[in-house]
Design an enzyme around this catalytic site. Sequence first.
Site, PDB file in Angstrom:
ATOM      1  N   ASP A  72       0.822  -1.212   0.000  1.00 22.10           N
ATOM      2  CA  ASP A  72       0.000   0.000   0.000  1.00 22.10           C
ATOM      3  C   ASP A  72       0.856   1.263   0.000  1.00 22.10           C
ATOM      4  O   ASP A  72       2.070   1.204   0.174  1.00 22.10           O
ATOM      5  CB  ASP A  72      -0.970  -0.011   1.201  1.00 22.10           C
ATOM      6  CG  ASP A  72      -0.314  -0.500   2.492  1.00 22.10           C
ATOM      7  OD1 ASP A  72       0.922  -0.530   2.561  1.00 22.10           O
ATOM      8  OD2 ASP A  72      -1.043  -0.856   3.430  1.00 22.10           O
ATOM      9  N   ASP A 141      -7.767  -2.817  14.097  1.00 23.31           N
ATOM     10  CA  ASP A 141      -9.143  -3.150  13.692  1.00 23.31           C
ATOM     11  C   ASP A 141      -9.172  -4.342  12.729  1.00 23.31           C
ATOM     12  O   ASP A 141     -10.188  -4.611  12.094  1.00 23.31           O
ATOM     13  CB  ASP A 141      -9.850  -1.926  13.072  1.00 23.31           C
ATOM     14  CG  ASP A 141      -9.161  -1.438  11.799  1.00 23.31           C
ATOM     15  OD1 ASP A 141      -8.119  -2.021  11.408  1.00 23.31           O
ATOM     16  OD2 ASP A 141      -9.664  -0.475  11.189  1.00 23.31           O
ATOM     17  N   GLU A 148      -9.869  -1.828   4.893  1.00 23.00           N
ATOM     18  CA  GLU A 148     -10.565  -1.420   6.110  1.00 23.00           C
ATOM     19  C   GLU A 148     -11.802  -2.286   6.366  1.00 23.00           C
ATOM     20  O   GLU A 148     -12.289  -2.960   5.455  1.00 23.00           O
ATOM     21  CB  GLU A 148     -10.986   0.049   5.972  1.00 23.00           C
ATOM     22  CG  GLU A 148      -9.815   1.006   5.772  1.00 23.00           C
ATOM     23  CD  GLU A 148      -8.964   1.191   7.014  1.00 23.00           C
ATOM     24  OE1 GLU A 148      -8.840   0.250   7.824  1.00 23.00           O
ATOM     25  OE2 GLU A 148      -8.400   2.288   7.189  1.00 23.00           O
TER      26      GLU A 148
HETATM   27  C1  GLP Z   1      -1.031   0.514   8.283  1.00 17.20           C
HETATM   28  C2  GLP Z   1      -0.651  -0.206   7.010  1.00 17.20           C
HETATM   29  C3  GLP Z   1      -0.660  -1.691   7.192  1.00 17.20           C
HETATM   30  C4  GLP Z   1       0.130  -2.070   8.418  1.00 17.20           C
HETATM   31  C5  GLP Z   1      -0.498  -1.425   9.624  1.00 17.20           C
HETATM   32  C6  GLP Z   1       0.158  -1.807  10.934  1.00 17.20           C
HETATM   33  O1  GLP Z   1      -2.386   0.527   8.465  1.00 17.20           O
HETATM   34  N1  GLP Z   1      -1.504   0.099   5.936  1.00 17.20           N
HETATM   35  O2  GLP Z   1      -0.132  -2.296   6.025  1.00 17.20           O
HETATM   36  O3  GLP Z   1       0.135  -3.463   8.546  1.00 17.20           O
HETATM   37  O4  GLP Z   1      -0.408  -0.030   9.437  1.00 17.20           O
HETATM   38  O5  GLP Z   1       1.258  -1.013  11.224  1.00 17.20           O
HETATM   39  P1  GLP Z   1       2.172  -1.271  12.471  1.00 17.20           P
HETATM   40  O6  GLP Z   1       2.998  -2.455  12.127  1.00 17.20           O
HETATM   41  O7  GLP Z   1       2.991  -0.024  12.580  1.00 17.20           O
HETATM   42  O8  GLP Z   1       1.294  -1.508  13.646  1.00 17.20           O
END
Ligand code: GLP
Length: 279
Positions: A72, A141, A148
């Site tokens: 992403d 979530d 989402e």
């Molecule tokens: C964002 C990204 C995800 C990622 C998530 C968790 O939402 N789009 O791809 O997995 O964050 O991030 P973290 O590893 O910092 O908790």
Amino acid sequence: MRLVILDNASDVAEWAAKYVTKTINDFQPGPNKYFVLGLPTGSTPYGMYQKLIEYQKAGKISFKYVKTFNMDEYVNLPRDHPESYHYYMWNTFFKHIDIDPKNAHILDGNAPDLVKECLNYENKIKEAGGIDLFIGGIGPDGHIAFNEPGSSLTSRTRVKTLAQDTLEANARFFGNDVSKVPKQALTVGVGTVMDAKEVMILINGSHKAFALYKAIEEGVNHMWTVSAFQQHPHTLIICDEDATLELRVKTVKYFKALSDVHQKLIQENETMERYRTLH
Ligand code: GLP
């Protein structure tokens, strides 16, 4: 589905890096046979990238014949913004390894035509022969990539408006100011990740414990998009102890009792054939 429960986040990072190393080496990539890797950003995979850099420098793995596709990217955030996923990937990982930059793909959130950009991305994945191993992280979530709650479980790469929970979770990267978090992102779809031959999801921390419970102990549910991977034949979830806090004792005991089997998945003398038969 496999659930590998480890003591802490640094064990998760090391296990994941060893698994990636073993999987790529077993594949024996070459000029006519590229390994295709799907990659996440975020704080969770950071330690894995550090380990992979270490292993590459030690000659245990090479990314010369590896193509990567990131999950992403934010929309309208300049590429050189320190919170863009381009910036994260180049500075955390790509610039430290022997990957050919033309083989590292990241969605362009500044493309003039975002719909076309997403379509092209799907085509590029197809042209590369599909993803061999998609590594992912999740939000509290239960979203995977930026899929989402409420996303279609057959979704493909597209523009997504971020949920309030995600904006709040990611505000920590934008000076704790939720208004600075981009409101939209480009993301691979759940269906895009489901098409990968194998999926490995990293989950750390008690703030993700409820999402892990939803991912494993309840049914497939588009409000917790990570739960879709119950239906993937080769899903591996790697988590730390804290992430298991909402699971039943019975579930934790079951998966922990398999730790010897899990250990074999990263042993250099074990083959992928053995992995497949154990799955
Ligand atoms: C964002 C990204 C995800 C990622 C998530 C968790 O939402 N789009 O791809 O997995 O964050 O991030 P973290 O590893 O910092 O908790």
